[in-house]
Design a protein around this motif. Structure first.
Motif, short mmCIF file in Angstrom:
data_model
loop_
_atom_site.label_atom_id
_atom_site.label_comp_id
_atom_site.label_asym_id
_atom_site.label_seq_id
_atom_site.Cartn_x
_atom_site.Cartn_y
_atom_site.Cartn_z
N UNK A 5 40.70 -15.69 -3.53
CA UNK A 5 39.65 -15.48 -3.09
C UNK A 5 39.64 -13.61 -2.53
N UNK A 6 40.89 -13.20 -1.46
CA UNK A 6 40.70 -11.98 -1.27
C UNK A 6 41.80 -10.94 -2.27
N UNK A 7 42.81 -12.29 -3.14
CA UNK A 7 43.48 -11.43 -3.73
C UNK A 7 43.49 -11.84 -5.69
N UNK A 8 42.33 -12.00 -5.82
CA UNK A 8 42.95 -12.58 -7.55
C UNK A 8 43.53 -12.48 -8.79
N UNK A 9 43.96 -10.86 -8.02
CA UNK A 9 44.99 -10.26 -9.06
C UNK A 9 46.21 -10.96 -9.19
N UNK A 10 46.56 -10.98 -7.92
CA UNK A 10 47.65 -12.18 -7.38
C UNK A 10 47.57 -13.36 -8.15
N UNK A 11 46.73 -13.96 -7.54
CA UNK A 11 46.47 -15.32 -8.01
C UNK A 11 46.38 -15.48 -9.62
N UNK A 12 45.83 -14.24 -10.52
CA UNK A 12 45.46 -14.49 -12.49
C UNK A 12 47.08 -14.28 -12.65
N UNK A 13 47.75 -13.50 -11.84
CA UNK A 13 49.49 -13.11 -12.21
C UNK A 13 49.92 -14.85 -12.25
N UNK A 14 50.21 -15.79 -11.61
CA UNK A 14 50.85 -17.61 -11.20
C UNK A 14 49.74 -18.41 -11.78
N UNK A 15 48.66 -18.07 -11.60
CA UNK A 15 47.43 -19.07 -12.83
C UNK A 15 47.34 -19.17 -13.44
N UNK A 57 42.20 -21.08 -12.35
CA UNK A 57 42.90 -22.25 -13.31
C UNK A 57 42.48 -22.91 -14.44
N UNK A 58 40.64 -22.11 -14.36
CA UNK A 58 40.58 -22.87 -16.09
C UNK A 58 40.71 -21.40 -16.63
N UNK A 59 41.20 -20.37 -16.99
CA UNK A 59 41.40 -19.57 -17.37
C UNK A 59 42.95 -19.53 -17.77
N UNK A 60 43.95 -20.35 -16.75
CA UNK A 60 45.22 -20.56 -17.12
C UNK A 60 44.26 -22.17 -18.45
N UNK A 61 43.92 -22.49 -18.02
CA UNK A 61 43.59 -23.67 -18.49
C UNK A 61 43.70 -23.44 -19.96
N UNK A 62 42.48 -22.36 -20.10
CA UNK A 62 42.29 -21.09 -21.43
C UNK A 62 43.87 -21.58 -22.44
N UNK A 63 44.13 -20.57 -21.55
CA UNK A 63 45.57 -20.17 -21.93
C UNK A 63 46.49 -20.66 -22.50
N UNK A 64 46.73 -21.99 -21.88
CA UNK A 64 47.85 -23.01 -22.21
C UNK A 64 46.98 -23.59 -24.09
N UNK A 65 45.62 -23.88 -23.86
CA UNK A 65 45.53 -24.91 -25.21
C UNK A 65 45.48 -23.13 -26.07
N UNK A 66 44.50 -22.52 -25.42
CA UNK A 66 44.51 -21.52 -26.69
C UNK A 66 46.03 -20.73 -27.47
N UNK A 67 47.10 -21.06 -26.81
CA UNK A 67 48.46 -20.27 -27.26
C UNK A 67 48.92 -21.87 -28.05
#
Length: 302
Positions: free
Chosen positions: A77-87, A137-147
């Motif tokens: 919540x406080x660092x969404x950019x860091x979360x997106x980098x990993x997730x 995590x939802x965006x990570x799911x989509x990244x996997x299944x779309x790639x």
């Protein structure tokens, strides 16, 4: 030789998966870690796309398990950019490299992709995350299944298992407050009694992962979305009560019946596990037996 690359082998879930897979005869497990790089593991920063590509090209795995993630909702919540980098970004990089190699990928996700208003949730129910962690995590799911078409998302709820410190799991993180409340003259420890969780033992998840890998090794890979969950519903107050019993502490606990977390959390995201159950996949150890194993293996004198 069937080779599995386990990314994030030093974390709570990664260690359990590593222990389960290394006991499997005839398999080669290549483990990576970022902060706690144990002997036999490869140092890998999941935010470094070039390093991920080089590692996968060199390891040439038959399967990849992504257990690395930022899973703390308040941090996300406080660092969404860091979360997106990993997730998200790291998952996308792994999926693209795996696609080039024809490698099956299993990525760990969360029940927090749902809003918790209409449980139980099936694999194909529409997600509606309430916080930055769930969205990443939802965006990570989509990244996997779309790639890649040769990938699977495994959604899991609240995890607990063998730990290296109390804070590794939201289950064992309650122990210091429980112990403090048992001291003479101490105030009661206030515990959430609003949200229902389904504590899930990491060695059980490791068995699920191993069984999914075995299906892939036999030429019958599971793709798309799968889910696994413990079957015992509990609030944090319930969990704390059972922890106090396991620790034989005369704890003073007080239930909090309204949401108290600064970061919004869903009320009940019970995951339907029927897809894997129908395939004969899964194991569930009763919570009291599992938490006893965890506490017996960790010095809990505070």
């Amino acid at each position: 030789m069937f080779t599995v690359a386990l990314l994030g082998a030093s974390g709570l879930l990664g260690r359990a998966i590593s222990n389960e897979l290394t006991a499997r005869t005839g398999w080669r497990v290549v483990r990576t870690a970022h902060r706690r790089v144990a002997e036999g593991s490869v140092a890998l920063d999941m935010r470094d796309a070039a390093a991920i590509d080089a590692f996968i090209d060199h390891a040439a795995p038959d399967a990849i398990v992504i257990a690395a993630a930022e899973r703390r909702p308040d941090v996300c919540e406080h660092d969404p950019a860091f979360a997106r980098a990993l997730n998200v970004d790291a998952v996308n990089t792994v999926a693209a490299a795996a696609r080039r190699c024809g490698t099956w990928v299993l990525s760990i996700s969360t029940d927090y992709v749902f809003d918790g208003t209409q449980p139980p949730y099936r694999c194909d129910d529409p997600p509606a995350p309430l916080n930055a962690y769930g969205r990443s995590k939802l965006d990570g799911e989509r990244a996997l299944l779309e790639t890649t078409g040769l990938g699977c998302v495994l959604r899991l709820p609240l995890l607990f298992g063998p730990i290296v410190d109390w804070q590794e799991s939201a289950v064992t993180s309650l122990v210091p407050a429980i112990a403090a409340s048992a001291a003479h003259g101490a105030k009661p420890a206030i515990m959430d009694a609003w949200a229902t969780r389904y504590p899930t033992f990491t060695p059980d998840v490791a068995v699920v992962v191993r069984q999914m890998l075995e299906r892939h090794a036999s030429g019958d890979a599971i793709c798309g979305i799968a889910q696994w969950s413990g079957a015992e519903p509990m609030t944090k107050f319930d969990i704390a009560t059972r922890l106090a019993q396991a620790l034989r502490l005369d704890a003073r606990l007080a239930p909090q019946h309204t949401p108290a977390d600064a970061t919004p959390r869903p009320r009940d995201c019970h995951l339907d596990s029927s897809r894997l159950e129908a395939l004969g996949i899964g194991r569930r150890m009763p919570f009291d037996e599992a938490i006893r194993q965890v506490l017996d293996a960790f010095p809990w004198h505070l």
